[in-house]
Write an enzyme that holds these catalytic residues in place. Structure first.
Site, short mmCIF file in Angstrom:
data_model
loop_
_atom_site.label_atom_id
_atom_site.label_comp_id
_atom_site.label_asym_id
_atom_site.label_seq_id
_atom_site.Cartn_x
_atom_site.Cartn_y
_atom_site.Cartn_z
N ARG A 128 4.99 9.68 -1.64
CA ARG A 128 4.90 8.69 -2.71
C ARG A 128 4.42 9.32 -4.01
O ARG A 128 4.70 8.81 -5.09
CB ARG A 128 3.95 7.57 -2.28
N ASP A 167 -2.67 4.98 -5.35
CA ASP A 167 -2.03 4.34 -4.19
C ASP A 167 -0.88 5.17 -3.64
O ASP A 167 0.13 4.63 -3.19
CB ASP A 167 -1.54 2.93 -4.57
N ARG A 225 8.91 -2.56 11.52
CA ARG A 225 9.85 -1.44 11.39
C ARG A 225 10.51 -1.02 12.70
O ARG A 225 11.27 -0.08 12.71
CB ARG A 225 9.15 -0.25 10.74
N GLY A 275 -3.56 -1.97 6.30
CA GLY A 275 -4.65 -2.73 5.69
C GLY A 275 -5.53 -1.96 4.73
O GLY A 275 -6.68 -2.36 4.48
N GLU A 308 -5.51 -1.96 1.67
CA GLU A 308 -5.88 -2.79 0.52
C GLU A 308 -6.95 -3.81 0.90
O GLU A 308 -7.35 -4.65 0.10
CB GLU A 308 -4.64 -3.52 -0.02
N ASP A 350 0.09 6.60 -0.84
CA ASP A 350 0.04 6.76 0.62
C ASP A 350 0.85 7.97 1.06
O ASP A 350 1.92 8.23 0.52
CB ASP A 350 0.68 5.56 1.33
N TRP A 404 0.15 3.09 8.99
CA TRP A 404 1.12 2.01 9.25
C TRP A 404 2.53 2.47 9.55
O TRP A 404 3.43 1.64 9.64
CB TRP A 404 1.10 1.00 8.11
N THR A 423 2.62 -3.15 11.21
CA THR A 423 4.03 -3.32 10.83
C THR A 423 4.91 -2.19 11.35
O THR A 423 6.12 -2.21 11.16
CB THR A 423 4.17 -3.34 9.29
N ASN A 449 -3.40 5.30 1.57
CA ASN A 449 -4.30 5.48 0.44
C ASN A 449 -5.74 5.14 0.83
O ASN A 449 -5.98 4.34 1.72
CB ASN A 449 -3.86 4.57 -0.72
#
Lengths: 582, 135
Positions: free
Chosen positions: A335, A308, A138, A198, A200, A310, A248, A182, A266
């Site tokens: 979200r 999820d 980004r 990360g 997940e 976030d 992130w 990222t 999350n």
């Protein structure tokens, strides 16, 4: 094809470095320059333009009256593997610095579109298998004579601004254990602050500060409190160790109180009944002392998240009046489908409004605290029946793409998406943590609800209501820029750069770039002309739901479309392929 | 120094179609034959020389394949496709499936798993997705 065929680096390297010297003096970007970025309309020195993350530029040479005449000045191909572009470019001293997929970094002469240097990180085989959401990056950060980038395999690399060579690099964490990066780094004073991805893969999120000059580590603050720290008891047993809450995205900084605000991701695994409790500070914003990293407060948008949702999108700081009361606000579009107004001095809840219709994971937020009452029918229980529909789907609402705030209008501009999902949680015994493997425990499926998915909306912060809404058939995944010209700029997944009237949402100008846009526009002034720049290249999460032409271009626009005649150009002869005939 | 080709050629599995499978099999020859001994008779008809999955229809391998799928593939391929195509309806040959999982798909979001998964695991996940047409 190899990326490096595009640019024959080795041999032309010195020539390119010499070109740098002729196009710009390497004027250092000091900490003070970053603090006073609001008044510097000719450059764009950090991710959110200013520390408050407003992405508002007072420039008005491009305005509602003449934006219809905007034309491309030049375009620059990032080549490579076309893995999707999500960055916010920076410009300092006449040179644009930006990252492409795989955290490749480009420095380009803003007057001519000629490349000054290029940096490509090297990765071990297999690294891509640890990325949930594509090889995206980004953006970069600048300070003094350096440019900073986080690589996908979780390294922080400091490049020399003059020639793109590596000054130093530090391993942030072990990508083989699922820690990746990222985001764009954030420079504050003499530190560079980073987060990790990360959630997940069973990571434990943190923000970390490095010394900008030497790369020495200053401090690390975990998003999930450790044993003995307040909030650790919101995790049963050892679940906090692999509880996600990744970090992130880039944070926001308030110099007045020396506070750094950072959004968190999350919790993991997605089975909320395997981690009964609030799971602090996942799906939250945390405020820490910017010098020491010491935790000040947290505000959790979605306790014990099962969807999820976030909370990574960094808040925008603005001093506003809500209900007749002045508020030092942190504004965040989430979200989970809500847009939050918080008191940034205390983390207190002021208000939240839905950004989309049909939100059903909660039956309502507590008017005093904002704490949601969960609609238990939308919580997938381990080994239980699938739940459907859950609105919004896990992509949000507003995912990571940055919003903007126009302080004159008092409007916050957001992109948000209206869609749904099904969740199906596996039996608990099937959800086993193994470093580097997925630690999700839930299957999901996204669903379309209507003809249109994406919306660009303007939110009147004082009135706490939406003023206008402009739809798009595909999800909106681009950042927003607002300007003193009465305009906002963004992009859609159809490939259009869009200029809208910030008061009405009317699209006043559009330009088809040839590939989906999931990056954030900037504006700057050079030699008396105002420019708008944006990256185009389908990728990241949108690329998971529809196909379209891949791309990788930086587009630069102005009203007159005139480019300075440059000495340099981007193609370089392949050694030995075209010798001079004697 | 800036040559990006290293990544794609120096690894055990070069990124170039069938050559990669060739190299891959050479690297795994030992395990491959062990796997074949342990596996049930392969009844699948195949062209001469084609690489086939020795585990098709093997109950234990299918169960193991489900675990591999959930640990590595589900986030993109989901229950019936989504971020990536529906693998439960794939009509790829075993050989092509192996090639794609080992090397990834250049220019797309399908990562290379050649250094992460063993040959056994890839055959297991292949056996799993081919064991049903729905999740």
């Amino acid at each position: 094809m190899r990326v490096s065929n595009l640019y024959a680096f080795g041999t032309t390297f010195t020539a390119v470095a010499a070109l740098w010297a002729s196009v710009a003096g390497a004027d250092p970007v000091t900490s003070d320059d970053l603090l006073s970025a609001a008044g510097n309309t000719s450059e764009w020195l950090m991710y959110g333009r200013t520390y408050d993350n407003q992405r508002y530029s007072p420039l008005d040479k491009i305005n509602t009256g003449n934006v219809g005449d905007m034309k491309p000045v030049w375009a620059f191909s990032t080549g490579g593997k076309l893995g999707g572009l999500e960055a916010t470019p920076l410009i300092a001293d006449g040179v644009l610095y930006f990252s492409a997929d795989y955290a490749r970094v480009f420095a380009v002469d803003a007057r001519t579109g000629t490349m000054v240097w290029y940096y490509e990180p090297q990765y071990d085989d297999g690294m891509e298998a640890e990325l949930c959401c594509g090889p995206v990056n980004r953006g970069v950060a600048i300070k003094d004579d350096k440019v900073y980038v986080e690589t996908l395999d979780a390294r922080l690399v400091a490049l020399n601004r003059a020639d793109g060579t590596v000054a130093w690099e530090k391993t942030i964490d072990d990508w083989k254990a699922g820690y990746t990066a990222t985001g764009a780094p954030l420079v504050i004073g003499d530190q560079v602050v980073v987060g990790i991805a990360g959630a997940e893969y069973g990571v434990r999120g943190y923000i970390r500060s490095y010394d900008a000059e030497s790369g020495a580590e200053n401090w690390t603050t975990y998003a999930i409190p450790g044993p003995g720290e307040p909030g650790n008891d919101s995790w049963p047993g050892d679940t906090w160790k692999t509880g996600g809450a990744s970090t992130w995205q880039t944070g926001t900084y308030d110099a007045e109180t020396n506070t750094l605000y950072w959004g968190t991701g999350n919790p993991g695994p997605w089975n909320s009944d395997m981690r009964t409790g609030d799971n602090k500070w996942s799906c939250s914003v945390i405020a820490v002392d910017a010098t020491t990293g010491k935790f000040k407060w947290g505000y959790q948008y979605t306790p014990n998240d099962a969807w999820d949702y976030d909370g990574n999108n960094a808040p925008i700081l603005a001093d506003v009046t809500v209900d007749g009361k002045s508020v030092k606000a942190a504004l965040q579009t989430n979200r989970n489908g809500f847009l939050y107004t918080l008191d940034r001095t205390s983390g207190g809840f002021v208000n939240a409004v839905p950004t989309i219709d049909g939100i059903n994971w909660t039956t309502g937020l507590d008017p005093k605290t904002g704490r949601p009452t969960v609609n238990e029918k939308t919580r997938a229980l381990s080994g239980g029946d699938p739940v459907k529909p859950v609105i919004p789907g896990l992509e949000g609402g507003t995912n990571w793409f940055p919003a903007s705030y126009d302080p004159n209008l008092g409007y916050m501009f957001i992109n948000t998406n209206h869609w749904a999902m099904q969740l199906d949680a596996w039996p608990k015994e099937d959800v086993v943590y193994k470093p580097g493997d997925l630690y999700m425990g839930v299957d999901f499926q996204m669903y379309r609800l209507d003809k249109d998915i994406g919306y660009t909306k303007a939110f009147d912060v004082a009135k706490q209501e939406f003023v206008w809404s402009t739809p798009s058939p595909l999800p909106m995944f681009a950042g927003i820029l607002s300007t003193g010209g009465g305009l906002i700029f963004t992009g859609d997944e159809l490939g259009n750069v869009l200029a809208m009237n910030s008061k009405t949402g009317e699209v006043l100008w559009e330009f088809q770039t040839g590939s989906g846009i999931n990056a954030s526009p900037i504006t700057y002034e050079l030699d008396g002309t105002q420019y708008v720049a944006i990256l185009s290249g389908l990728g990241g999460d949108p690329g998971f739901y529809f196909q379209g032409p891949k791309g990788g271009m930086l587009w630069v626009f102005s009203v007159d479309g005139k480019k300075a005649k440059g000495e340099g150009w981007n193609p370089t002869p392949i050694e030995g392929a075209l010798p001079q005939l004697d | 120094m800036r040559d990006s080709s290293r990544r794609w050629t120096a690894g055990r599995f070069a990124r170039c179609g069938t050559v990669a499978v060739g190299l891959f099999l050479a690297g795994w020859a030992g395990e491959q034959s062990l796997a074949q001994q342990a596996a049930p008779a392969d009844t699948e008809e195949s062209d001469e020389g084609a690489v086939t999955n020795p585990y098709l229809g093997d109950f234990e391998a299918i169960a193991a394949g489900k675990r591999v799928y959930r640990s590595h593939c589900i986030i993109c391929h989901l229950k019936s496709g989504g971020r990536g195509p529906n693998l439960f309806r794939t009509d790829l040959t075993d050989e092509k499936f192996l090639d794609i999982v080992v090397n990834g798909v250049e220019g797309a979001l399908m990562p290379a798993f050649g250094t992460k998964l063993t040959l056994d695991e890839i055959w297991q996940v292949n056996a799993y997705v081919k064991s049903r047409d729905r999740y």
